[in-house]
Design a protein around this motif. Structure first.
Motif, PDB file in Angstrom:
ATOM      1  N   LEU A   1       0.827  -1.206   0.000  1.00  0.00           N
ATOM      2  CA  LEU A   1       0.000   0.000   0.000  1.00  0.00           C
ATOM      3  C   LEU A   1       0.866   1.263   0.000  1.00  0.00           C
ATOM      4  O   LEU A   1       0.529   2.264  -0.640  1.00  0.00           O
TER       5      LEU A   1
ATOM      6  N   PHE B   1      -6.038   5.347   4.882  1.00  0.00           N
ATOM      7  CA  PHE B   1      -7.124   4.874   5.737  1.00  0.00           C
ATOM      8  C   PHE B   1      -7.057   3.354   5.894  1.00  0.00           C
ATOM      9  O   PHE B   1      -7.224   2.830   7.002  1.00  0.00           O
ATOM     10  N   ILE B   2      -6.797   2.646   4.813  1.00  0.00           N
ATOM     11  CA  ILE B   2      -6.695   1.180   4.872  1.00  0.00           C
ATOM     12  C   ILE B   2      -5.514   0.769   5.759  1.00  0.00           C
ATOM     13  O   ILE B   2      -5.621  -0.152   6.569  1.00  0.00           O
ATOM     14  N   LYS B   3      -4.382   1.462   5.610  1.00  0.00           N
ATOM     15  CA  LYS B   3      -3.207   1.141   6.437  1.00  0.00           C
ATOM     16  C   LYS B   3      -3.488   1.395   7.912  1.00  0.00           C
ATOM     17  O   LYS B   3      -3.119   0.578   8.767  1.00  0.00           O
TER      18      LYS B   3
ATOM     19  N   VAL C   1      -7.087   7.082   0.564  1.00  0.00           N
ATOM     20  CA  VAL C   1      -7.767   5.787   0.728  1.00  0.00           C
ATOM     21  C   VAL C   1      -6.782   4.741   1.237  1.00  0.00           C
ATOM     22  O   VAL C   1      -7.093   3.977   2.166  1.00  0.00           O
ATOM     23  N   THR C   2      -5.579   4.707   0.656  1.00  0.00           N
ATOM     24  CA  THR C   2      -4.595   3.733   1.136  1.00  0.00           C
ATOM     25  C   THR C   2      -4.150   4.051   2.564  1.00  0.00           C
ATOM     26  O   THR C   2      -3.902   3.142   3.346  1.00  0.00           O
TER      27      THR C   2
ATOM     28  N   SER D   1       0.984   4.204  -2.873  1.00  0.00           N
ATOM     29  CA  SER D   1       0.906   5.637  -2.567  1.00  0.00           C
ATOM     30  C   SER D   1       2.039   6.409  -3.241  1.00  0.00           C
ATOM     31  O   SER D   1       1.838   7.515  -3.733  1.00  0.00           O
TER      32      SER D   1
ATOM     33  N   ALA E   1      -6.400   1.337   9.390  1.00  0.00           N
ATOM     34  CA  ALA E   1      -7.334   0.309   9.849  1.00  0.00           C
ATOM     35  C   ALA E   1      -6.626  -1.022  10.087  1.00  0.00           C
ATOM     36  O   ALA E   1      -6.916  -1.725  11.057  1.00  0.00           O
ATOM     37  N   MET E   2      -5.674  -1.358   9.222  1.00  0.00           N
ATOM     38  CA  MET E   2      -4.932  -2.608   9.409  1.00  0.00           C
ATOM     39  C   MET E   2      -4.086  -2.571  10.679  1.00  0.00           C
ATOM     40  O   MET E   2      -3.990  -3.564  11.402  1.00  0.00           O
TER      41      MET E   2
ATOM     42  N   ARG F   1      -6.470  -2.874  13.676  1.00  0.00           N
ATOM     43  CA  ARG F   1      -7.030  -4.220  13.818  1.00  0.00           C
ATOM     44  C   ARG F   1      -5.980  -5.255  14.239  1.00  0.00           C
ATOM     45  O   ARG F   1      -6.236  -6.079  15.099  1.00  0.00           O
TER      46      ARG F   1
END
Length: 116
Positions: A39, A64-66, A61-62, A43, A68-69, A72
């Motif tokens: 990711l 945000f995904i990073k 977007v990437t 970017s 969240a990962m 989690r």
């Protein structure tokens, strides 16, 4: 009367975790790391090859995904109860409201920079 911390209390309705049965394991950290690197690479690449509006959108977007990962997998929030997720969502809501609340004030300031 004092009860130990690991004792079940029927009147309070509190259930304490049992380390012998509640172990959830760990995520595959190498897979998470490789996905985060991929990711990050995306970017970097889109910043140089795509139009700015599209690039910024993909970069956010990437990001945000990073985030969240990381939340989690490294903070183990995917094993937490719903109340923790509600608290995290409330914090993000407050930060977003703060950002958009002051965004107008920041962008309305006339810059004293003269273009060359």
């Amino acid at each position: 009367m004092h009860t130990p911390l690991n004792a079940q209390s029927s009147d309070a309705g509190v259930k304490f975790p049992d380390p012998a049965t509640d172990y959830h394991g760990h995520p595959k950290y190498l897979n998470v790391l490789l996905i985060l690197f991929a990711l990050f690479g995306i970017s970097l690449l889109v910043g140089g090859f795509l139009p700015p509006v599209v690039a910024v959108t993909i970069i956010f977007v990437t990001a945000f995904i990073k985030a969240a990962m990381v939340v989690r997998n490294f903070m183990h929030l995917k094993y937490e109860p719903l109340l923790i997720w509600i608290a995290v969502a409330a914090v993000f809501f407050c930060l977003t409201a703060f950002f958009f609340g002051i965004y107008i004030d920041i962008t309305a300031v006339k810059l004293d920079v003269v273009p060359r």
